[in-house]
Design a protein around this motif. Structure first.
Motif, PDB file in Angstrom:
ATOM      1  N   PRO A 422      44.350  69.303  20.351  1.00  0.00           N
ATOM      2  CA  PRO A 422      42.990  68.811  20.579  1.00  0.00           C
ATOM      3  C   PRO A 422      42.595  68.681  22.045  1.00  0.00           C
ATOM      4  O   PRO A 422      41.410  68.558  22.350  1.00  0.00           O
ATOM      5  N   TYR A 492      46.890  56.803  18.008  1.00  0.00           N
ATOM      6  CA  TYR A 492      46.509  58.176  17.686  1.00  0.00           C
ATOM      7  C   TYR A 492      47.615  59.148  18.102  1.00  0.00           C
ATOM      8  O   TYR A 492      48.394  58.859  19.014  1.00  0.00           O
ATOM      9  N   TRP A 493      47.605  60.322  17.442  1.00  0.00           N
ATOM     10  CA  TRP A 493      48.528  61.401  17.794  1.00  0.00           C
ATOM     11  C   TRP A 493      49.984  60.984  17.549  1.00  0.00           C
ATOM     12  O   TRP A 493      50.851  61.166  18.368  1.00  0.00           O
ATOM     13  N   CYS A 503      54.976  70.577  11.467  1.00  0.00           N
ATOM     14  CA  CYS A 503      54.035  69.507  11.097  1.00  0.00           C
ATOM     15  C   CYS A 503      54.468  68.807   9.812  1.00  0.00           C
ATOM     16  O   CYS A 503      54.942  69.461   8.869  1.00  0.00           O
ATOM     17  N   GLU A 521      42.900  61.820   9.319  1.00  0.00           N
ATOM     18  CA  GLU A 521      42.465  63.105   8.766  1.00  0.00           C
ATOM     19  C   GLU A 521      42.183  64.150   9.848  1.00  0.00           C
ATOM     20  O   GLU A 521      42.562  65.303   9.718  1.00  0.00           O
ATOM     21  N   GLU A 522      41.495  63.739  10.914  1.00  0.00           N
ATOM     22  CA  GLU A 522      41.126  64.697  11.972  1.00  0.00           C
ATOM     23  C   GLU A 522      41.233  63.992  13.312  1.00  0.00           C
ATOM     24  O   GLU A 522      41.210  62.764  13.389  1.00  0.00           O
ATOM     25  N   ILE A 523      41.296  64.807  14.377  1.00  0.00           N
ATOM     26  CA  ILE A 523      41.284  64.215  15.724  1.00  0.00           C
ATOM     27  C   ILE A 523      40.380  65.066  16.613  1.00  0.00           C
ATOM     28  O   ILE A 523      40.424  66.294  16.565  1.00  0.00           O
ATOM     29  N   GLU A 524      39.545  64.410  17.404  1.00  0.00           N
ATOM     30  CA  GLU A 524      38.632  65.128  18.289  1.00  0.00           C
ATOM     31  C   GLU A 524      39.023  64.889  19.739  1.00  0.00           C
ATOM     32  O   GLU A 524      39.275  63.760  20.152  1.00  0.00           O
ATOM     33  N   GLU A 555      40.605  59.708  16.902  1.00  0.00           N
ATOM     34  CA  GLU A 555      41.130  60.116  15.614  1.00  0.00           C
ATOM     35  C   GLU A 555      40.250  59.524  14.516  1.00  0.00           C
ATOM     36  O   GLU A 555      39.802  58.383  14.623  1.00  0.00           O
ATOM     37  N   LEU A 556      40.021  60.334  13.513  1.00  0.00           N
ATOM     38  CA  LEU A 556      39.189  59.885  12.383  1.00  0.00           C
ATOM     39  C   LEU A 556      40.124  59.468  11.261  1.00  0.00           C
ATOM     40  O   LEU A 556      40.794  60.320  10.653  1.00  0.00           O
ATOM     41  N   TYR A 573      31.003  59.844  13.807  1.00  0.00           N
ATOM     42  CA  TYR A 573      31.979  58.935  13.167  1.00  0.00           C
ATOM     43  C   TYR A 573      31.806  57.485  13.610  1.00  0.00           C
ATOM     44  O   TYR A 573      32.699  56.662  13.406  1.00  0.00           O
TER      45      TYR A 573
END
Ligand code: GLA
Ligand code: ZN
Length: 687
Positions: A422, A492-493, A503, A521-524, A555-556, A573
């Motif tokens: 990311p 996060y991460w 992974c 679920e996701e990370i920006e 992170e979401l 978000y």
């Protein structure tokens, strides 16, 4: 449990003070040795590290040994109450060896063999280099292992770097065969079906190269593990070649913030940890951050063997390798040196004693300058410190009681930077770890810096920032730490890959998901100029309010068993959880989903440490940039109050009865600290 450790050397059971000393550069002028001894005594120095780069003086041609000069130095030391860390000379080798045995020369990742020169320019696998180091080390041990002035072995100098020669390629392949057994297992672990990278013969495997393979993350990781193992194997070979003569003489090797070697693995072959600290004071104009960063490093090196370490090198004035080299301002020599003692060092040693006259380090800081006498500012600073170290020698061997630990793994450090995800413009792993450490440091909370394989059970709080590489086993250990009443802080991460850099399937943070009670679920990634924010939820269990700025990574996450304490302020978000806590068994696990700034970390850790029952060095408020650290021998606590703030500061003591550690006089209730000031106090031990 507080322990009084046995002295590092029974010959010198006090705080050590000294420097790297190169008398072999002055053999043409015998008066220098006599003058140096006079000056060493004047500076309150009791130990020197000698012979570090002396191979050409010890073995001027193959098989011809000259020890008379070293006999003389050690005799003069013995006559004058000065001791020596005696080095093995493998950090640099004589020209005759490179000329006769080119295989000892290092091959770089581009597969080009280096010419003779520099130092640390050798192959750790080469049988010839091993044989030659074995011979010289055994000779040194034969002659000096029982010398009354020798306190221990200084093995080589700052091991580091890697070699890609054919001998090393073969050793790497054998290491892989040992680890995986079959090529099928290796191909699976390395996920080589990606880009048709499948290996069908061991001989096809090479070390990572800029013009070859460097995209197989698991291979990169294994190469770094191999380089660590091979360097330790070399170090062990050196240790065996000196210890046979006197197994009681301790061995150390000086470490230096080197990213490429997993120092935690070195601990197993060393008797004492030593490291070289070069804070560049006053350069970045942020001595607070720098002070905290070196506190972190001292904590890291102390934690490797959980006992006093040695500050083997530091500069008495300036370095010569910075873009702009600042002088140490008044007070900073004392503060910086005693900071090491505060964090568990039993020595203050310098690079170097006397400035060399020529070559690349002729202008590096030293105790004795080219002027050749003691009437210099630097010499006075060193001599004053020598007096203090002698006054506080009761600190030697005392331990550092801790209830908090930060998890910092080399493997994670390597993997996180290789992640290609990311934010390739910078994930800032080390900086993040130090941000968390600094928030604890600012409150005077003693912190160990530990690895995943260490024992977690003695801690109340474990902070594991960006635990990207998380083994199933580490996840289990952290889970039971929390269940048994511990407090965990993760960010996060985390829990993204396993030990093969594969992974975790089934939802991040993989092995930590249940403990943290969330699904990421996701990370920006955010650009440097972009910001988001954390807004604390009304009535949150931390009692924090308002908004804190966030940056770099968001992170979401979804709440599973955790509850939200705060939420994002911006982007699509906004209002999704950004800070959570999960109760598990007797303990709690916090999750910080985005990179937050120092003001948040300070507020957060103030509350979290209090709730976790973590003690502080002083139960009093510390001004920004002022911190305190305790060592204890079980009867007395030695309290170091340090001012890195760049301004005068005042600290109200916490009502316990304190005396001055040097003078024994009762201490005042309010301690005034000048710029770069440090105060050394003593109190009855708490437990
Ligand atoms: C390292 C080395 C020393 C010297 C110093 C200079 O720490 O071990 O030999 O080169 O750097 O800062
Ligand atoms: Zn090699």
């Amino acid at each position: 449990m507080t322990i009084q450790h046995a002295p590092i050397s029974p010959k010198l059971p006090v705080l050590m003070h000294g420097a790297d000393y190169n008398p072999d550069q002055w053999l043409h002028d015998p008066a220098v040795l006599e003058e140096d001894i006079r000056l060493m005594k004047l500076a309150g120095c009791n130990v020197m590290a000698i012979g570090i780069f002396s191979w050409a003086s010890l073995e001027p041609s193959e098989g011809e040994f000259r020890f008379e000069w070293l006999d003389q130095v050690l005799k003069r030391f013995q006559d004058n109450g000065i001791y020596a860390w005696l080095a093995t000379p493998s950090g640099a080798r004589p020209a005759w060896m490179s000329a006769r045995y080119p295989e000892v020369l290092r091959v770089e990742a581009n597969r080009v063999r280096n010419l003779h020169g520099l130092r640390h320019n050798h192959c750790f696998t080469s049988p010839v280099y091993r044989e030659k180091t074995g011979v010289i080390n055994r000779k040194l041990a034969e002659r000096y292992a029982h010398h009354p002035a020798v306190v221990g072995w200084h093995i080589s100098n700052e091991f580091g770097g890697e070699c890609h020669c054919e001998l090393c390629q073969d050793a790497f392949r054998n290491w892989l065969k040992n680890k995986y057994g079959t090529l099928d297992a290796l191909n699976m672990a390395w996920w080589t079906s990606f880009w048709a990278h499948t290996y069908t013969d061991w001989s096809q495997i090479e070390s990572p190269a800029p013009h070859g393979e460097f995209m197989v993350h698991a291979q990169n990781l294994d190469w770094r593990r191999f380089v660590t193992d091979q360097t330790i194997d070399f170090c062990k070979h050196e240790i065996d070649a000196v210890k046979w003569a006197n197994p009681d003489l301790p061995a150390t090797t000086n470490m230096h913030m080197i990213e490429g070697l997993d120092y935690r693995k070195f601990a197993g072959v060393l008797d004492v940890i030593s490291w070289d600290a070069y804070p560049t004071w006053h350069d970045a104009k942020d001595d607070i951050k720098l002070g905290a960063a070196f506190a972190f490093n001292h904590d890291l090196y102390r934690s490797l063997l959980q006992k006093p370490f040695l500050l083997m090198e530091s500069t008495p004035s300036m370095t010569n390798w910075q873009a702009v080299s600042k002088l140490k301002q008044p007070g900073m020599h004392r503060l910086s040196s005693l900071q090491a003692i505060a964090h568990g060092s039993d020595s203050v040693q310098y690079f170097q004693w006397r400035k060399s006259r020529g070559s690349s380090e002729k202008l590096h800081g030293a105790v004795v300058d080219h002027v050749g006498h003691e009437h210099t500012r630097v010499f006075r600073d060193v001599a004053e410190l020598g007096g203090t170290l002698a006054d506080i020698s009761q600190v030697a061997g005392s331990s550092t009681p801790t209830e908090t630990a930060i998890l910092f793994d080399w493997e994670n450090r390597w993997a996180v930077k290789d992640s290609q995800g990311p934010r390739n413009s910078g994930l800032h792993y080390e900086e993040t770890v130090m941000d968390h450490h600094r928030a604890l440091w600012q409150q005077g909370i003693a912190t160990d810096v530990i690895g995943s394989e260490d024992d977690f059970s003695s801690y109340k709080l474990i902070v594991a920032p960006m635990l990207y590489l998380c083994r199933e086993e580490t996840g289990r250990k952290l889970g039971s730490f929390v269940e048994r009443g511990g407090t965990l802080v993760a960010t996060y991460w985390s829990g993204v890959v396993d030990e093969h850099d594969l992974c975790h399937l089934g939802g991040f943070p993989g092995p930590l998901r249940k403990t943290l009670g969330i699904w990421a679920e996701e990370i920006e990634g955010l650009h440097d100029w972009e910001r988001n924010g954390l807004s604390m939820l009304p009535g949150n269990a931390l009692g924090l309010s308002g908004r804190y700025e966030s940056r770099e990574l968001c992170e979401l996450i979804h709440l599973e068993s955790a509850e939200a304490l705060g939420q994002y302020t911006d982007s699509f978000y906004a209002e999704r959880p950004a800070l959570t806590v999960n109760k598990l068994g007797q303990g709690k696990a916090y999750y910080i989903a985005t990179r937050l700034t120092d003001d948040f970390l300070l507020d957060f850790y103030r509350t979290v440490t209090e709730a976790a029952g973590v003690g502080r060095a002083l139960e009093t408020a510390l001004p920004a940039g002022v911190t305190a650290q305790v060592r204890s021998d079980g009867k007395s606590d030695f309290v170091f109050i340090m001012n890195f703030s760049g301004a005068e500061a005042e600290v109200a003591l916490d009502g316990r009865s304190y005396s001055d550690l040097e003078s024994g006089e009762p201490a005042e209730a309010n301690v005034l600290l000048p710029v770069n000031g440090i105060r050394l106090l003593k109190r009855a031990a708490a437990r």
